[in-house]
Design a protein around this motif. Structure first.
Motif, PDB file in Angstrom:
ATOM      1  N   ILE A 146       0.888  -1.108  -0.075  1.00 33.07           N
ATOM      2  CA  ILE A 146       0.024   0.266   0.091  1.00 33.07           C
ATOM      3  C   ILE A 146       0.852   1.345   0.021  1.00 33.07           C
ATOM      4  CG2 ILE A 146      -1.743   1.314   1.280  1.00 33.07           C
ATOM      5  CD1 ILE A 146      -3.344  -1.135   1.124  1.00 33.07           C
ATOM      6  N   TYR A 147       0.581   2.138  -0.982  1.00 36.11           N
ATOM      7  CA  TYR A 147       1.413   3.438  -1.005  1.00 36.11           C
ATOM      8  C   TYR A 147       0.385   4.511  -0.838  1.00 36.11           C
ATOM      9  CZ  TYR A 147       4.606   0.409  -3.483  1.00 36.11           C
ATOM     10  OH  TYR A 147       5.871  -0.650  -3.586  1.00 36.11           O
ATOM     11  N   ASN A 148       1.166   5.702  -0.474  1.00 33.72           N
ATOM     12  CA  ASN A 148       0.215   7.049  -0.284  1.00 33.72           C
ATOM     13  C   ASN A 148       0.276   7.460  -1.622  1.00 33.72           C
ATOM     14  OD1 ASN A 148       2.523   8.294  -0.344  1.00 33.72           O
ATOM     15  ND2 ASN A 148       2.574   8.670   1.865  1.00 33.72           N
ATOM     16  N   GLN A 149      -0.311   8.837  -1.983  1.00 36.03           N
ATOM     17  CA  GLN A 149       0.034   9.547  -3.179  1.00 36.03           C
ATOM     18  C   GLN A 149       1.240  10.115  -3.182  1.00 36.03           C
ATOM     19  OE1 GLN A 149      -3.937  11.946  -4.666  1.00 36.03           O
ATOM     20  NE2 GLN A 149      -4.240  11.627  -2.455  1.00 36.03           N
ATOM     21  N   ALA A 150       2.088  10.241  -2.243  1.00 33.46           N
ATOM     22  CA  ALA A 150       3.537  10.792  -2.607  1.00 33.46           C
ATOM     23  C   ALA A 150       4.399   9.553  -3.081  1.00 33.46           C
ATOM     24  CB  ALA A 150       3.999  11.522  -1.128  1.00 33.46           C
ATOM     25  N   GLY A 151       3.890   8.388  -2.916  1.00 35.23           N
ATOM     26  CA  GLY A 151       4.632   7.217  -3.312  1.00 35.23           C
ATOM     27  C   GLY A 151       5.573   6.745  -2.070  1.00 35.23           C
ATOM     28  N   GLN A 152       5.120   6.867  -0.983  1.00 34.06           N
ATOM     29  CA  GLN A 152       5.749   6.100   0.155  1.00 34.06           C
ATOM     30  C   GLN A 152       4.928   5.020   0.376  1.00 34.06           C
ATOM     31  OE1 GLN A 152       4.942   9.652   2.865  1.00 34.06           O
ATOM     32  NE2 GLN A 152       7.118  10.125   2.722  1.00 34.06           N
ATOM     33  N   GLN A 153       5.818   3.711   0.818  1.00 32.16           N
ATOM     34  CA  GLN A 153       5.005   2.696   1.172  1.00 32.16           C
ATOM     35  C   GLN A 153       4.808   2.604   2.532  1.00 32.16           C
ATOM     36  OE1 GLN A 153       7.141  -1.486   1.288  1.00 32.16           O
ATOM     37  NE2 GLN A 153       6.629  -1.561  -0.623  1.00 32.16           N
ATOM     38  N   LEU A 154       3.422   2.232   2.730  1.00 26.93           N
ATOM     39  CA  LEU A 154       2.993   2.253   4.176  1.00 26.93           C
ATOM     40  C   LEU A 154       2.599   0.837   4.753  1.00 26.93           C
ATOM     41  CD1 LEU A 154       0.224   5.200   3.674  1.00 26.93           C
ATOM     42  CD2 LEU A 154       2.796   5.364   4.238  1.00 26.93           C
ATOM     43  N   MET A 155       2.770  -0.084   3.654  1.00 26.17           N
ATOM     44  CA  MET A 155       2.482  -1.357   4.297  1.00 26.17           C
ATOM     45  C   MET A 155       2.906  -2.246   3.257  1.00 26.17           C
ATOM     46  SD  MET A 155      -1.336  -3.265   5.196  1.00 26.17           S
ATOM     47  CE  MET A 155      -1.790  -2.015   6.505  1.00 26.17           C
ATOM     48  N   ALA A 156       3.349  -3.497   3.470  1.00 26.72           N
ATOM     49  CA  ALA A 156       3.787  -4.514   2.747  1.00 26.72           C
ATOM     50  C   ALA A 156       3.583  -5.984   3.376  1.00 26.72           C
ATOM     51  CB  ALA A 156       5.152  -4.358   2.178  1.00 26.72           C
ATOM     52  N   VAL A 157       2.970  -6.826   2.760  1.00 25.81           N
ATOM     53  CA  VAL A 157       2.821  -8.002   3.296  1.00 25.81           C
ATOM     54  C   VAL A 157       3.105  -8.974   2.118  1.00 25.81           C
ATOM     55  CG1 VAL A 157       1.478  -7.338   5.069  1.00 25.81           C
ATOM     56  CG2 VAL A 157       0.176  -8.167   2.876  1.00 25.81           C
ATOM     57  N   GLU A 158       3.679 -10.356   2.490  1.00 26.66           N
ATOM     58  CA  GLU A 158       3.606 -11.318   1.520  1.00 26.66           C
ATOM     59  C   GLU A 158       2.974 -12.581   2.064  1.00 26.66           C
ATOM     60  OE1 GLU A 158       7.442 -12.105  -0.620  1.00 26.66           O
ATOM     61  OE2 GLU A 158       7.313 -14.088   0.514  1.00 26.66           O
ATOM     62  N   ARG A 159       2.142 -13.104   1.306  1.00 36.92           N
ATOM     63  CA  ARG A 159       1.317 -14.338   1.595  1.00 36.92           C
ATOM     64  C   ARG A 159       1.245 -15.520   0.545  1.00 36.92           C
ATOM     65  NH1 ARG A 159      -4.250 -11.207   4.126  1.00 36.92           N
ATOM     66  NH2 ARG A 159      -3.176 -10.259   5.793  1.00 36.92           N
ATOM     67  N   ASN A 160       1.174 -16.810   1.137  1.00 33.31           N
ATOM     68  CA  ASN A 160       0.636 -17.636   0.227  1.00 33.31           C
ATOM     69  C   ASN A 160      -0.902 -17.861   0.287  1.00 33.31           C
ATOM     70  OD1 ASN A 160       3.224 -18.699  -0.215  1.00 33.31           O
ATOM     71  ND2 ASN A 160       3.338 -19.586   1.717  1.00 33.31           N
ATOM     72  N   TRP A 161      -1.215 -17.517  -1.004  1.00 29.44           N
ATOM     73  CA  TRP A 161      -2.706 -17.450  -1.230  1.00 29.44           C
ATOM     74  C   TRP A 161      -3.425 -18.855  -0.818  1.00 29.44           C
ATOM     75  CZ3 TRP A 161      -5.429 -13.331  -2.530  1.00 29.44           C
ATOM     76  CH2 TRP A 161      -6.778 -13.329  -2.666  1.00 29.44           C
ATOM     77  N   GLN A 162      -4.354 -18.744  -0.068  1.00 30.39           N
ATOM     78  CA  GLN A 162      -5.098 -19.664   0.671  1.00 30.39           C
ATOM     79  C   GLN A 162      -6.606 -19.845   0.446  1.00 30.39           C
ATOM     80  OE1 GLN A 162      -3.511 -22.288   1.851  1.00 30.39           O
ATOM     81  NE2 GLN A 162      -1.821 -21.142   1.861  1.00 30.39           N
ATOM     82  N   ASN A 163      -7.167 -18.407   0.159  1.00 23.43           N
ATOM     83  CA  ASN A 163      -8.554 -18.167   0.018  1.00 23.43           C
ATOM     84  C   ASN A 163      -8.986 -17.863  -1.050  1.00 23.43           C
ATOM     85  OD1 ASN A 163      -9.134 -19.707   2.424  1.00 23.43           O
ATOM     86  ND2 ASN A 163      -8.424 -17.965   3.303  1.00 23.43           N
TER      87      ASN A 163
END
Length: 523
Positions: A473-490
């Motif tokens: 997830i990024y804001n409008q200034a291009g800063q990354q606010l959240m990052a997650v990595e998952r193995n898709w299950q559902n």
């Protein structure tokens, strides 16, 4: 024989650019042109109709010419017609007041240019590329050529400045002598002379694709057909050049072009009040970007240089590279390293730009006197990609142009981790050729809901169970606010966004089979 190829050019004589109040005059309908829907052979060439048929693209009102009676009435009133567009159904008019134009019953609205907005299988080919070896092999383009895909039967429209040097260049002898130079048109002067008066930039760009002199210089699409179209006036930089670009794109569509290469970009003009802001690079604002997206919707692969502002004050891509259906090409050196002059992304609405990159530092080309030389700029990385795109079109003639563009992005070496300098990276065209139906981009989707969101947002995607995905997830200034990595299950995945303040964000989803970006509104 192409009938009515210059249907509108025969009606309207485009006059030289002059200083005057100007408007884009949008019309309510196509007037007396409506009946031509029953006779598509009068609108488009056989090649264009074949491309549409093979890709399942219908002939519609956007293919009809602007109503000639509307244009003649404007001329009788004293208006000068500088440009026109069948796709957007407008004329660029000078010499009349807004009041006079708005009073016409067939005028829908006016747009002020200073605002920029109103709202074919072949035989196997083994080449000694000579000085062109690095720029072809960096893209694994030689693998396509060896498989017999050299652009044969595919038409590339080169929309650029002048083509001085193209008639003298020995490496283009094959193009001229084999009848694959289909024709030319200057949308600046309204004639076929594109070889003098506007410099040799277009000839340099052309040679990156069309050169065929074994052991000396072979380009990325050495057997393709070419139209040479001039829209860029090198003596000035005014908004009407974008309208001329649109006319050139419409012309390219009408003659059956499969690929457009444009090594042009627009950010600043002679009159600084015309200059764009970064906020205009949103994929929807400038007329040249809208034109490029229209061309892509007609099944044409549109390839554009990202720009050479990476080390300057602007830094960002220009128009039409910001188009969401445009393959914007950045520049690397021969080792695949980012060239610091290459314009950077993202687009203002936070899409990955440039889309891909190719060799633009020390690219082999011809100069203004037709001699083999080298040059620096995304102007020359763009035709590296456009030529290979034509080879891919030859291999997959029934595939829509936008899917061809997707395959090229998908084959980039940074597809799973794109960045703002190289985009999705350097394409591997052998990989692009072999992307199968299981990776059909039309079948790969990702959605989020609710949107706008309070705290919890749900992601729905066509991923395989256990497939690794990255969400950022990024804001409008291009800063990354959240990052997650998952193995898709559902089928659904939930993200808790309670920690984010209300506002607009961008959610990027990447996997080994797709990359998707979505605008997210937090309430």
């Amino acid at each position: 024989m192409i009938r009515n190829l210059f249907l509108l050019l025969a009606i309207v004589s485009l006059s030289p650019i002059a200083e005057a109040q100007s408007y884009r005059v949008f019309f309510t309908d196509k007037g007396s042109s409506e009946h031509l829907l029953e006779h598509p052979e009068l609108l488009l060439s056989e090649a264009a109709l074949l491309r549409r048929s093979m890709q399942g693209i219908a002939i519609d009102h956007s293919d009809l010419p602007v109503a000639p009676e509307y244009l003649k009435q404007i001329q009788r009133m004293g208006g000068e017609l500088k440009a026109h567009s069948r796709w957007l159904n407008y004329a660029f008019v000078e010499g009349l007041s807004a009041q006079d134009l708005e009073a016409l019953p067939f005028v829908k609205r006016l747009e002020y240019p200073k605002k920029h907005q109103s709202y074919l299988a072949g035989t196997q080919a083994q080449f000694d590329y000579g000085l062109g070896t690095t720029q072809v092999e960096l893209l694994n383009g030689d693998a396509l050529h060896q498989a017999g895909y050299t652009g044969r039967g595919v038409t590339i429209a080169v929309i650029d400045a002048g083509f001085t040097g193209a008639l003298q260049a020995a490496v283009l002898d094959s193009l001229r002598q084999s009848g694959r130079l289909m024709g030319s048109w200057s949308f600046i002067n309204g004639d076929t002379n594109v070889y003098s008066g506007q410099g040799g930039h277009g000839a340099s760009v052309l040679s990156v694709m069309a050169a065929l002199d074994t052991g000396v210089f072979v380009g990325t699409a050495p057997h393709a057909n070419y139209w040479l179209l001039t829209s860029e006036n090198v003596s000035s930089e005014t908004p009407v050049e974008m309208d001329h670009w649109l006319m050139a794109a419409e012309f390219a569509d009408s003659v059956g072009a499969h690929v457009i290469n444009t090594s042009l970009g627009y950010t600043t003009f002679d009159d600084t009040t015309d200059n764009f802001d970064y906020s205009d690079m949103d994929g929807n604002t400038t007329v040249v970007t809208r034109a490029a997206d229209w061309a892509a919707s007609k099944g044409i692969v549109v390839v554009a240089s990202a720009g050479n502002e990476g080390a300057g004050s602007w830094q960002r891509i220009g128009a039409p590279a910001d188009g969401d259906s445009v393959l914007a090409v950045g520049a690397t050196d021969g080792m695949g390293n980012y060239a610091n002059f290459s314009s950077r992304g993202p687009s203002y609405d936070w899409r990955v730009k440039p889309d891909v990159s190719a060799m633009g530092a020390g690219t082999t080309l011809i100069n203004i006197v037709g001699q083999v030389s080298s040059g620096f700029g995304t102007s020359f990385s763009s035709p590296c990609i456009a030529g290979m795109a034509a080879c891919l079109v030859q291999a997959k003639p029934n595939v829509h142009g936008e899917e061809i563009a997707w395959k090229i992005r998908r084959s980039g070496h940074l597809f799973s981790t794109p960045n703002n300098t190289l985009g999705y990276g350097i394409p591997d065209f052998e990989f692009a050729l072999n992307i199968g139906l299981e990776e059909d981009p039309m079948a790969l989707k990702a959605e989020v809901y609710p949107n706008p969101v309070n705290d919890k947002v749900y992601i729905q995607g066509d991923f395989n169970r256990g497939q690794k995905i990255q969400i950022a997830i990024y804001n409008q200034a291009g800063q990354q606010l959240m990052a997650v990595e998952r193995n898709w299950q559902n089928q659904l995945e939930m993200l808790d966004l309670a920690q984010l303040s209300p506002g607009i964000y961008f959610l990027n989803i990447h996997s080994d089979s797709m990359s998707h970006q979505l605008k997210l509104v937090k309430k």
